[in-house]
Scaffold this motif. Structure first.
Motif, PDB file in Angstrom:
ATOM      1  N   ALA A  29      -4.321  35.778 -14.798  1.00 32.60           N
ATOM      2  CA  ALA A  29      -4.775  37.030 -15.411  1.00 32.60           C
ATOM      3  C   ALA A  29      -6.283  36.993 -15.622  1.00 32.60           C
ATOM      4  O   ALA A  29      -6.933  38.030 -15.696  1.00 32.60           O
ATOM      5  CB  ALA A  29      -4.055  37.264 -16.740  1.00 32.60           C
ATOM      6  N   ALA A  30      -6.852  35.784 -15.715  1.00 30.80           N
ATOM      7  CA  ALA A  30      -8.312  35.666 -15.847  1.00 30.80           C
ATOM      8  C   ALA A  30      -8.957  35.832 -14.477  1.00 30.80           C
ATOM      9  O   ALA A  30      -9.847  36.656 -14.293  1.00 30.80           O
ATOM     10  CB  ALA A  30      -8.693  34.328 -16.463  1.00 30.80           C
ATOM     11  N   THR A  93     -14.068  45.816 -12.757  1.00 35.58           N
ATOM     12  CA  THR A  93     -13.445  46.782 -13.677  1.00 35.58           C
ATOM     13  C   THR A  93     -14.406  47.210 -14.778  1.00 35.58           C
ATOM     14  O   THR A  93     -14.550  48.409 -15.065  1.00 35.58           O
ATOM     15  CB  THR A  93     -12.202  46.137 -14.338  1.00 35.58           C
ATOM     16  OG1 THR A  93     -11.384  45.571 -13.323  1.00 35.58           O
ATOM     17  CG2 THR A  93     -11.417  47.150 -15.126  1.00 35.58           C
ATOM     18  N   THR A  94     -15.058  46.246 -15.403  1.00 37.85           N
ATOM     19  CA  THR A  94     -15.958  46.545 -16.521  1.00 37.85           C
ATOM     20  C   THR A  94     -17.050  47.503 -16.057  1.00 37.85           C
ATOM     21  O   THR A  94     -17.369  48.489 -16.728  1.00 37.85           O
ATOM     22  CB  THR A  94     -16.593  45.236 -17.037  1.00 37.85           C
ATOM     23  OG1 THR A  94     -15.528  44.349 -17.400  1.00 37.85           O
ATOM     24  CG2 THR A  94     -17.489  45.462 -18.231  1.00 37.85           C
ATOM     25  N   HIS A 122      -8.052  46.130 -23.178  1.00 35.76           N
ATOM     26  CA  HIS A 122      -9.046  45.058 -23.050  1.00 35.76           C
ATOM     27  C   HIS A 122     -10.385  45.602 -23.556  1.00 35.76           C
ATOM     28  O   HIS A 122     -10.646  46.809 -23.453  1.00 35.76           O
ATOM     29  CB  HIS A 122      -9.144  44.701 -21.562  1.00 35.76           C
ATOM     30  CG  HIS A 122      -9.988  43.519 -21.236  1.00 35.76           C
ATOM     31  ND1 HIS A 122     -11.355  43.586 -21.187  1.00 35.76           N
ATOM     32  CD2 HIS A 122      -9.665  42.238 -20.929  1.00 35.76           C
ATOM     33  CE1 HIS A 122     -11.840  42.401 -20.857  1.00 35.76           C
ATOM     34  NE2 HIS A 122     -10.827  41.560 -20.693  1.00 35.76           N
ATOM     35  N   SER A 124     -13.072  45.769 -22.295  1.00 37.99           N
ATOM     36  CA  SER A 124     -13.848  46.508 -21.290  1.00 37.99           C
ATOM     37  C   SER A 124     -13.350  47.938 -21.120  1.00 37.99           C
ATOM     38  O   SER A 124     -14.039  48.754 -20.504  1.00 37.99           O
ATOM     39  CB  SER A 124     -13.898  45.761 -19.955  1.00 37.99           C
ATOM     40  OG  SER A 124     -12.664  45.827 -19.336  1.00 37.99           O
ATOM     41  N   ASN A 177      -3.047  42.677 -20.216  1.00 38.72           N
ATOM     42  CA  ASN A 177      -3.394  41.286 -19.888  1.00 38.72           C
ATOM     43  C   ASN A 177      -2.899  40.304 -20.939  1.00 38.72           C
ATOM     44  O   ASN A 177      -2.928  39.098 -20.713  1.00 38.72           O
ATOM     45  CB  ASN A 177      -4.918  41.128 -19.729  1.00 38.72           C
ATOM     46  CG  ASN A 177      -5.664  41.427 -21.014  1.00 38.72           C
ATOM     47  OD1 ASN A 177      -5.432  42.441 -21.657  1.00 38.72           O
ATOM     48  ND2 ASN A 177      -6.556  40.539 -21.405  1.00 38.72           N
ATOM     49  N   ASP A 202      -7.000  51.628 -16.185  1.00 40.54           N
ATOM     50  CA  ASP A 202      -7.541  50.287 -16.011  1.00 40.54           C
ATOM     51  C   ASP A 202      -6.497  49.490 -15.233  1.00 40.54           C
ATOM     52  O   ASP A 202      -5.466  49.092 -15.775  1.00 40.54           O
ATOM     53  CB  ASP A 202      -7.810  49.672 -17.395  1.00 40.54           C
ATOM     54  CG  ASP A 202      -8.244  48.211 -17.302  1.00 40.54           C
ATOM     55  OD1 ASP A 202      -8.160  47.628 -16.210  1.00 40.54           O
ATOM     56  OD2 ASP A 202      -8.639  47.664 -18.349  1.00 40.54           O
ATOM     57  N   ALA A 204      -7.014  46.604 -13.671  1.00 40.13           N
ATOM     58  CA  ALA A 204      -7.483  45.224 -13.444  1.00 40.13           C
ATOM     59  C   ALA A 204      -6.312  44.277 -13.194  1.00 40.13           C
ATOM     60  O   ALA A 204      -6.368  43.430 -12.302  1.00 40.13           O
ATOM     61  CB  ALA A 204      -8.307  44.745 -14.628  1.00 40.13           C
ATOM     62  N   SER A 225     -10.963  45.158 -10.306  1.00 45.87           N
ATOM     63  CA  SER A 225     -11.842  44.048  -9.907  1.00 45.87           C
ATOM     64  C   SER A 225     -11.266  43.366  -8.680  1.00 45.87           C
ATOM     65  O   SER A 225     -10.042  43.191  -8.587  1.00 45.87           O
ATOM     66  CB  SER A 225     -11.906  42.993 -11.013  1.00 45.87           C
ATOM     67  OG  SER A 225     -12.325  43.554 -12.226  1.00 45.87           O
ATOM     68  N   HIS A 227     -11.716  40.116  -7.996  1.00 45.98           N
ATOM     69  CA  HIS A 227     -11.391  38.699  -8.231  1.00 45.98           C
ATOM     70  C   HIS A 227      -9.997  38.459  -8.793  1.00 45.98           C
ATOM     71  O   HIS A 227      -9.491  37.349  -8.726  1.00 45.98           O
ATOM     72  CB  HIS A 227     -12.449  38.048  -9.135  1.00 45.98           C
ATOM     73  CG  HIS A 227     -12.419  38.517 -10.559  1.00 45.98           C
ATOM     74  ND1 HIS A 227     -11.751  37.817 -11.530  1.00 45.98           N
ATOM     75  CD2 HIS A 227     -12.957  39.595 -11.174  1.00 45.98           C
ATOM     76  CE1 HIS A 227     -11.908  38.451 -12.689  1.00 45.98           C
ATOM     77  NE2 HIS A 227     -12.637  39.532 -12.500  1.00 45.98           N
ATOM     78  N   LYS A 228      -9.354  39.491  -9.344  1.00 43.68           N
ATOM     79  CA  LYS A 228      -7.994  39.309  -9.867  1.00 43.68           C
ATOM     80  C   LYS A 228      -6.941  39.581  -8.795  1.00 43.68           C
ATOM     81  O   LYS A 228      -5.752  39.486  -9.053  1.00 43.68           O
ATOM     82  CB  LYS A 228      -7.765  40.217 -11.073  1.00 43.68           C
ATOM     83  CG  LYS A 228      -8.597  39.821 -12.302  1.00 43.68           C
ATOM     84  CD  LYS A 228      -8.212  40.661 -13.492  1.00 43.68           C
ATOM     85  CE  LYS A 228      -9.262  40.705 -14.573  1.00 43.68           C
ATOM     86  NZ  LYS A 228      -9.338  39.490 -15.371  1.00 43.68           N
ATOM     87  N   ARG A 365      -4.680  29.722 -20.562  1.00 39.02           N
ATOM     88  CA  ARG A 365      -5.823  30.265 -21.303  1.00 39.02           C
ATOM     89  C   ARG A 365      -5.408  30.540 -22.734  1.00 39.02           C
ATOM     90  O   ARG A 365      -4.267  30.908 -22.995  1.00 39.02           O
ATOM     91  CB  ARG A 365      -6.338  31.551 -20.655  1.00 39.02           C
ATOM     92  CG  ARG A 365      -7.598  32.102 -21.310  1.00 39.02           C
ATOM     93  CD  ARG A 365      -8.330  33.027 -20.375  1.00 39.02           C
ATOM     94  NE  ARG A 365      -8.880  32.280 -19.267  1.00 39.02           N
ATOM     95  CZ  ARG A 365     -10.191  32.054 -19.079  1.00 39.02           C
ATOM     96  NH1 ARG A 365     -11.083  32.524 -19.930  1.00 39.02           N
ATOM     97  NH2 ARG A 365     -10.606  31.375 -18.042  1.00 39.02           N
ATOM     98  N   ARG A 385      -1.683  31.590 -23.153  1.00 39.25           N
ATOM     99  CA  ARG A 385      -1.166  32.544 -22.163  1.00 39.25           C
ATOM    100  C   ARG A 385      -0.948  31.853 -20.822  1.00 39.25           C
ATOM    101  O   ARG A 385      -1.841  31.162 -20.325  1.00 39.25           O
ATOM    102  CB  ARG A 385      -2.152  33.694 -21.996  1.00 39.25           C
ATOM    103  CG  ARG A 385      -1.687  34.771 -21.015  1.00 39.25           C
ATOM    104  CD  ARG A 385      -2.745  35.830 -20.807  1.00 39.25           C
ATOM    105  NE  ARG A 385      -3.885  35.306 -20.076  1.00 39.25           N
ATOM    106  CZ  ARG A 385      -5.011  35.972 -19.845  1.00 39.25           C
ATOM    107  NH1 ARG A 385      -5.158  37.199 -20.326  1.00 39.25           N
ATOM    108  NH2 ARG A 385      -5.996  35.425 -19.167  1.00 39.25           N
TER     109      ARG A 385
HETATM  110  N1  7TS Z   1      -9.105  45.175 -18.039  1.00 36.98           N
HETATM  111  C1  7TS Z   1      -8.094  44.295 -18.136  1.00 36.98           C
HETATM  112  C2  7TS Z   1      -6.705  44.786 -18.424  1.00 36.98           C
HETATM  113  C3  7TS Z   1      -8.363  42.936 -17.950  1.00 36.98           C
HETATM  114  O1  7TS Z   1      -7.354  42.063 -18.045  1.00 36.98           O
HETATM  115  C4  7TS Z   1      -9.685  42.509 -17.663  1.00 36.98           C
HETATM  116  C5  7TS Z   1     -10.039  41.058 -17.521  1.00 36.98           C
HETATM  117  C6  7TS Z   1     -10.674  43.475 -17.542  1.00 36.98           C
HETATM  118  C7  7TS Z   1     -10.348  44.801 -17.744  1.00 36.98           C
HETATM  119  C8  7TS Z   1     -12.084  43.130 -17.191  1.00 36.98           C
HETATM  120  O2  7TS Z   1     -12.182  42.745 -15.867  1.00 36.98           O
HETATM  121  P1  7TS Z   1     -13.586  42.237 -15.260  1.00 36.98           P
HETATM  122  O3  7TS Z   1     -13.240  41.748 -13.911  1.00 36.98           O
HETATM  123  O4  7TS Z   1     -14.506  43.394 -15.257  1.00 36.98           O
HETATM  124  O5  7TS Z   1     -14.061  41.148 -16.190  1.00 36.98           O
HETATM  125  N2  7TS Z   1      -9.155  40.195 -18.170  1.00 36.98           N
HETATM  126  C9  7TS Z   1      -9.334  38.872 -18.405  1.00 36.98           C
HETATM  127  C10 7TS Z   1      -8.374  38.093 -19.033  1.00 36.98           C
HETATM  128  O6  7TS Z   1      -7.283  38.502 -19.427  1.00 36.98           O
HETATM  129  N3  7TS Z   1      -8.829  36.826 -19.129  1.00 36.98           N
HETATM  130  O7  7TS Z   1     -10.049  36.764 -18.563  1.00 36.98           O
HETATM  131  C11 7TS Z   1     -10.376  38.035 -18.116  1.00 36.98           C
END
Ligand code: 7TS
Length: 412
Positions: A29-30, A93-94, A122, A124, A177, A202, A204, A225, A227-228, A365, A385
């Motif tokens: 999830a990270a 995503t952010t 989240h 973000s 998440n 969102d 992500a 994003s 990377h996920k 995590r 998690r």
């Molecule tokens: N929204 C959700 C639901 C997320 O899980 C995350 C990142 C973001 C937005 C932000 O994504 P980014 O790629 O812009 O950073 N979540 C996590 C997490 O759960 N552990 O590390 C990052």
């Protein structure tokens, strides 16, 4: 189909020992790991085609431009957008959510207007709206999650109370998440539309895991994003309906986004270029397109079924520990859940759980997972998690369960 068993050799990083034990990577999830196909697509671009896009008429520049725009079309197809111009490449995503909060929201929100979020967002999908609302004099409301001892899904029975005609935008996560809950996104978009509110999803956590089609969802914006979803870091996308994107002002000025520049005043290109000032992340976009190819070859229905099964097995394994005071967030035991399981042992700090697991080669995590307000509401400073993806296996769940048994024995 069991993609966990079929895909593992594609991921070189998984083939290593950590602290003398085989790596069990459960921090998806990270960020997710990258298959060779994605790594090779990025290398091939740098080895053969590297050049700047949109500005050159030489062979490499034309190849880079073609690959970049092909990547945009590929990402559009991945989410079933009607038109590649509806896909803006961002840093993730952010960045995508901040784009909407600093362009659409600034142009459209008036004092007293409401933005509806949910309590499970989240940071973000929360902080950008706080910044935008403060500027516009708008109000943020939060659709609650159901009570502490209930299943921690959204309290949909209260949606009408919150989704009033004052709401100009409803922004919510598709997949939490922290809770591992999948929200009924199409239904939420439909209900928002009925009161004239726009929607931002969102995605992500969902885009690389769940079947996702922006036209079937009926959303106005969708953020994710790379990377996920097995793609590179530093790249992602904002989907926006074309008619909306073209009415939104730019947010970052620079090369590539202008039609004409004078010493006094400039004019903008239409979307998506309007929102992509400066040299874009070309290699990132190409890597993201390769991740779309990789995931579509497996099929998101198969990936989703696999993740959910491992999530449900992990939850059942935690319950079998019989640890007094154990709290597992999200859906109840036996209920469907995504491949994300957050939990807290009474009297054992999440950081101790994570550090102990790391000694066993198991990557988890711990913390508030950027869900600070919700965690405070649940009375938890942090949870551990485990989060699963397509290369994880039932053996990984068994290793996780064995490690948690040791945690309970060691700290209990
Ligand atoms: N929204 C959700 C639901 C997320 O899980 C995350 C990142 C973001 C937005 C932000 O994504 P980014 O790629 O812009 O950073 N979540 C996590 C997490 O759960 N552990 O590390 C990052």
């Amino acid at each position: 189909m069991r993609p966990g068993l079929d895909t593992r050799p594609d991921f070189p990083v998984l083939d290593q020992q950590v602290n003398g034990k085989p790596l069990i990577y459960l921090d998806n999830a990270a960020t997710a790991q990258k298959p060779r196909q994605v790594i090779e697509a990025i290398s091939a671009y740098y080895e053969r085609d590297n050049s700047n896009v949109h500005r050159g008429l030489h062979a490499l520049s034309m190849r880079a431009t073609e690959a970049y725009e092909k990547a945009r079309a590929r990402v559009a197809r991945f989410i079933n957008a009607a038109d590649p111009a509806e896909v803006v490449f961002t840093a993730g995503t952010t960045d995508s959510i901040n784009l909407v909060a600093q362009t659409w929201a600034v142009a459209n929100l008036r004092p007293g207007d409401e933005i509806l979020l949910t309590e499970m967002e989240h940071h973000s999908n929360l902080v950008p709206w706080q910044l935008a609302a403060a500027r516009a004099g708008a109000v943020i409301r939060y659709l609650p999650i159901a009570g502490a001892d209930a299943e921690h899904g959204l309290d949909l029975a209260r949606l009408d109370e919150f989704l009033t005609p004052k709401v100009k935008l409803f922004a919510f996560t598709h997949l939490s998440n922290t809770l591992g809950v999948v929200n009924p996104a199409a239904e939420l978009c439909r209900r928002a539309r009925a009161v004239g509110a726009l929607t931002l999803i969102d995605a992500a956590q969902s885009v690389g895991h769940e079947t996702l089609d922006v036209r079937a969802l009926g959303c106005d914006f969708l953020a994710f994003s790379g990377h996920k979803m097995c793609g590179p870091t530093g790249v992602g996308a904002l989907y926006g309906r074309r008619e909306l994107l073209d009415t939104m002002p730019p947010w970052r000025g620079g090369g590539g986004m202008i039609e004409n520049v004078e010493f006094v005043g400039s004019t903008w290109k239409p979307a998506p270029e309007r929102f992509e000032a400066g040299t874009p992340n070309i290699a990132g976009a190409i890597g993201l397109a390769a991740a779309c190819d990789y995931l579509d070859a497996l099929g998101r229905p198969a990936i989703s079924a696999h993740d959910h099964r491992l999530g449900e097995l992990a939850r059942a394994a935690l319950d079998e520990l019989g640890a007094p005071g154990l709290r597992v967030l999200g859906p109840r035991a036996g209920e469907p859940r995504a491949g994300i399981v957050s939990f807290a042992f009474a009297g054992i700090h999440a950081h101790d759980v994570i550090t102990f697991a790391d000694q066993q080669g198991v990557a988890l995590r711990g913390g508030h997972h950027c869900n600070m307000p919700m965690m405070k509401k649940l009375g938890l400073p942090s949870t551990a998690r485990a989060s699963f993806y397509l290369y994880n296996t039932e053996e990984d769940v068994a290793a996780f369960a064995a490690t948690m048994r040791k945690v309970v024995r060691f700290f209990g």
